[in-house]
Structure formats: C-alpha cells, structure tokens
Write a protein that holds these residues in place. Structure first.
Motif, PDB file in Angstrom:
ATOM      1  N   ALA A   1       0.830  -1.205   0.000  1.00  0.00           N
ATOM      2  CA  ALA A   1       0.000   0.000   0.000  1.00  0.00           C
ATOM      3  C   ALA A   1       0.864   1.256   0.000  1.00  0.00           C
ATOM      4  N   ALA A   2       1.958   1.230   0.766  1.00  0.00           N
ATOM      5  CA  ALA A   2       2.833   2.408   0.857  1.00  0.00           C
ATOM      6  C   ALA A   2       3.571   2.657  -0.452  1.00  0.00           C
ATOM      7  N   VAL A   3       4.155   1.616  -1.042  1.00  0.00           N
ATOM      8  CA  VAL A   3       4.961   1.840  -2.246  1.00  0.00           C
ATOM      9  C   VAL A   3       4.085   2.203  -3.450  1.00  0.00           C
ATOM     10  N   THR A   4       2.863   1.690  -3.505  1.00  0.00           N
ATOM     11  CA  THR A   4       2.005   2.053  -4.637  1.00  0.00           C
ATOM     12  C   THR A   4       1.468   3.475  -4.510  1.00  0.00           C
ATOM     13  N   ARG A   5       1.495   4.024  -3.302  1.00  0.00           N
ATOM     14  CA  ARG A   5       1.114   5.427  -3.135  1.00  0.00           C
ATOM     15  C   ARG A   5       2.244   6.367  -3.512  1.00  0.00           C
ATOM     16  N   SER A   6       3.488   5.946  -3.229  1.00  0.00           N
ATOM     17  CA  SER A   6       4.608   6.882  -3.302  1.00  0.00           C
ATOM     18  C   SER A   6       5.579   6.653  -4.451  1.00  0.00           C
ATOM     19  N   HIS A   7       5.559   5.472  -5.063  1.00  0.00           N
ATOM     20  CA  HIS A   7       6.571   5.147  -6.075  1.00  0.00           C
ATOM     21  C   HIS A   7       5.925   4.436  -7.264  1.00  0.00           C
ATOM     22  N   ARG A   8       6.571   4.539  -8.395  1.00  0.00           N
ATOM     23  CA  ARG A   8       6.054   3.879  -9.594  1.00  0.00           C
ATOM     24  C   ARG A   8       6.615   2.469  -9.758  1.00  0.00           C
ATOM     25  N   ASN A   9       7.778   2.226  -9.173  1.00  0.00           N
ATOM     26  CA  ASN A   9       8.405   0.908  -9.279  1.00  0.00           C
ATOM     27  C   ASN A   9       8.831   0.429  -7.896  1.00  0.00           C
ATOM     28  N   ALA A  10       8.761  -0.870  -7.678  1.00  0.00           N
ATOM     29  CA  ALA A  10       9.217  -1.460  -6.419  1.00  0.00           C
ATOM     30  C   ALA A  10       9.579  -2.917  -6.682  1.00  0.00           C
ATOM     31  N   THR A  11      10.381  -3.484  -5.763  1.00  0.00           N
ATOM     32  CA  THR A  11      10.868  -4.854  -5.939  1.00  0.00           C
ATOM     33  C   THR A  11      10.746  -5.629  -4.645  1.00  0.00           C
ATOM     34  N   TYR A  12      10.268  -6.857  -4.764  1.00  0.00           N
ATOM     35  CA  TYR A  12      10.247  -7.796  -3.653  1.00  0.00           C
ATOM     36  C   TYR A  12      11.224  -8.919  -3.982  1.00  0.00           C
ATOM     37  N   ILE A  13      12.118  -9.234  -3.041  1.00  0.00           N
ATOM     38  CA  ILE A  13      13.176 -10.230  -3.265  1.00  0.00           C
ATOM     39  C   ILE A  13      12.977 -11.383  -2.293  1.00  0.00           C
ATOM     40  N   GLU A  14      13.034 -12.614  -2.812  1.00  0.00           N
ATOM     41  CA  GLU A  14      12.787 -13.795  -1.988  1.00  0.00           C
ATOM     42  C   GLU A  14      13.929 -14.794  -2.119  1.00  0.00           C
ATOM     43  N   SER A  15      14.486 -15.208  -0.960  1.00  0.00           N
ATOM     44  CA  SER A  15      15.559 -16.194  -0.982  1.00  0.00           C
ATOM     45  C   SER A  15      15.086 -17.593  -0.610  1.00  0.00           C
ATOM     46  N   ALA A  16      13.956 -17.674   0.098  1.00  0.00           N
ATOM     47  CA  ALA A  16      13.467 -18.982   0.549  1.00  0.00           C
ATOM     48  C   ALA A  16      12.779 -19.707  -0.597  1.00  0.00           C
ATOM     49  N   LEU A  17      12.978 -21.003  -0.649  1.00  0.00           N
ATOM     50  CA  LEU A  17      12.323 -21.811  -1.660  1.00  0.00           C
ATOM     51  C   LEU A  17      10.967 -22.273  -1.138  1.00  0.00           C
ATOM     52  N   GLY A  18       9.983 -22.345  -2.028  1.00  0.00           N
ATOM     53  CA  GLY A  18       8.674 -22.808  -1.612  1.00  0.00           C
ATOM     54  C   GLY A  18       7.647 -21.703  -1.524  1.00  0.00           C
ATOM     55  N   GLY A  19       6.894 -21.684  -0.428  1.00  0.00           N
ATOM     56  CA  GLY A  19       5.680 -20.894  -0.330  1.00  0.00           C
ATOM     57  C   GLY A  19       5.765 -19.396  -0.200  1.00  0.00           C
ATOM     58  N   PRO A  20       6.810 -18.805   0.436  1.00  0.00           N
ATOM     59  CA  PRO A  20       6.765 -17.365   0.696  1.00  0.00           C
ATOM     60  C   PRO A  20       6.556 -16.505  -0.546  1.00  0.00           C
ATOM     61  N   ALA A  21       7.195 -16.847  -1.667  1.00  0.00           N
ATOM     62  CA  ALA A  21       7.037 -16.030  -2.871  1.00  0.00           C
ATOM     63  C   ALA A  21       5.606 -16.077  -3.383  1.00  0.00           C
ATOM     64  N   ALA A  22       4.976 -17.255  -3.318  1.00  0.00           N
ATOM     65  CA  ALA A  22       3.582 -17.366  -3.743  1.00  0.00           C
ATOM     66  C   ALA A  22       2.677 -16.553  -2.830  1.00  0.00           C
TER      67      ALA A  22
END
Length: 298
Positions: free
Chosen positions: A28-49
């Motif tokens: 909610a915060a990044v879509t209000r304030s920025h046009r681009n954002a990135t989520y980075i995931e190192s764990a395999l399996g469910g967290p990214a989903a």
C-alpha cells in the motif's frame, strides 16, 4: 500436505503470517509513493507465492506501476500457476536471479531472506546481500537467521545500521520444544518499524510460538497477544534507567522502539505503573505521565 507441514513447523506459520501482514502495509505504501518497487525472496517454496497473492490484491492500484518479484536461485516459472490464478495482474512481473551478487535493484525494495529454512543463501551470503541492498533509499530487509547471544544480536544491529537501515527490531521465535529462530526487520523509515511491530503482535496467538526479546537478561518467553505481557519491558526499562540515572520518558520510549520488541505506548504504561508503585521517581511528581516527564531511579 502444505497445511500439515505448517502445523509441524510453527515457526513457518508465524513467519508466513507476519510476512503477509507486513507486505500488505508495504505494498500500500509503495504504490502510493513510487512507480516501481521490488520484492526479493531467498526462501524456496511458499513465501514467494504468498507475496504474489498479496500483490494481486492491489491489482486495481497497479496501473502505471511496476512491481517486480525476484526469486533468488529458483526459476520464475514456478510462480506461473499463481500468476494465472490471479489473472496475471498488469504491473506484476516475476524474475529469477541465479547469482545473488549480480542482483541489480532500482527503487524501493523489500528483501525476505530466510537462511533457517530451505534457501539458496547461506548466512554469510545473506548478510552480504543485505548490506548491499541497504545502501540505497527505501530499502528494507526481513531476515531469519539462527538464534544468537545478545552480544551477537547487537553486532547484527550495528551492521544493518552502518549499511543505512537505522531502525531495527530483533525477536527470537521460540516453539514449544524451545527451538528458536532469530527474526530481524530493518528499515530506514521509522514509521515502517512501528508498523512492523504492530503486525508482530497481531499474528495468531495460538500458532505455537512465543517471543523472546534478545535484550531481556532473563530471557523470558512472552505469548503473542494484542496486549502483550509487559514484565520483560519493565525489567529492561528499569535497567536502562538505572544506567542513565535520570532521563525523559520520551528517551525511554525511544529506547523501547529501537532496542526492544515493544512499542513506545507500552513503555508509557510500564513507567506509569512503576511510578505509581514507587519504583521510580518523577518530575513533576503529580499528574499524568507524558513524554516530557523526567523520571529517575528511586
């Protein structure tokens, strides 16, 4: 099977709920304030989903935005079924990076780096990546590493702060068999630290995990609750006040925010109770305790 696995591992249950809760606020915060954002995931399996499903709930806000999901060491195709399930929302893209050292990120980013579960990163590589990501604006990291001594946790805090993430909270997640994992959240935004702490206490209190504050010398375990047990905070604040001699209530509220798992409002309640019991002195001696009140060891 997934539900059974989560019941067998209460740590995973709590970490998943906390991640989802915080991602909801972060997106909610990044879509209000920025046009681009990135989520980075190192764990395999469910967290990214899980993260992708959170982002899918913001599909109506993503017009004109780009939100990238970066999987470290896992193929982007693993999330294709989830994207289809969500109707392939515009503005959301999944990428894979095989070598974390080659990762290039622009704009705000939140990295979820868990080395306790199945992950492509070892602890050394995790800290190296956290250091690198933290050196730009609007970066945050959510780390899970093996439990550590209070001194080692202080070293972790110092490392994150020196990289540019000034606001850090560390909490040990302890299951019923006394197995622990150290969770750390670090950000350059004070408001985001406050938000994360609110979510920390809002997760399912029956998940089979209790919290331990690394700064509590007695190592007390505290149940997860919207109104947490405050005895460890009282102990830590009285020790800090004894170290300082006297200070403003605001100073101890700041200490609570930056050095404990608790929140400034809870510090105010603890200090009011301590003053009423004669455990500390205060100036002025009467009236409502406020951030401007000066307190001292009795």
């Amino acid at each position: 099977m997934a539900g059974q696995a989560e019941r067998r591992d209460p740590h995973a249950t709590v970490k998943r709920e906390l991640l989802v809760r915080y991602l909801d606020a972060w997106t909610a915060a990044v879509t209000r304030s920025h046009r681009n954002a990135t989520y980075i995931e190192s764990a395999l399996g469910g967290p990214a989903a899980d993260a992708l499903r959170v982002f899918g709930e913001f599909a109506d806000r993503l017009s004109g935005h780009q939100l990238d999901v970066v999987l470290l060491g896992a193929p982007a195709e693993t999330l294709a079924p989830v994207l289809r399930e969500l109707g392939e929302p515009p503005g959301v893209a999944v990428h894979s990076v095989s070598e974390p050292d080659s990762l290039v990120v622009e704009g705000p980013a939140l990295a979820h780096l868990d080395v306790v579960g199945e992950s492509v990163l070892d602890e050394e590589a995790t800290w190296r990546l956290a250091d690198e990501l933290a050196r730009a604006k609007a970066r945050e990291v959510l780390l899970t590493v093996p439990p550590a001594t209070a001194g080692k946790v202080d070293e972790h805090r110092a490392r994150l702060r020196s990289a540019g993430l000034s606001y850090v909270v560390a909490v040990e997640l302890v299951d019923n068999e006394d197995h622990g994992q150290l969770l750390m959240f670090a950000t350059s935004a004070r408001k985001h630290l406050a938000t994360f702490k609110d979510e920390l206490w809002a997760v399912d209190e029956f998940a089979g995990v209790r919290y331990r504050d690394p700064g509590d010398d007695e190592g007390a375990l505290v149940d997860i609750s919207l109104t947490p047990q405050l005895t460890p905070l009282r102990r830590m604040l009285l020790a800090e006040l004894a170290r300082r001699g006297s200070c403003g209530v605001a100073d101890l509220q700041e200490h609570t925010l930056l050095r404990t798992i608790y929140r400034p409002a809870e510090a105010l309640r603890v200090l009011q109770s301590a003053a009423s019991a004669g455990a500390i002195s205060r100036k002025p001696e009467k009236g409502r305790l406020t951030p401007r009140t000066v307190v001292a060891s009795a």
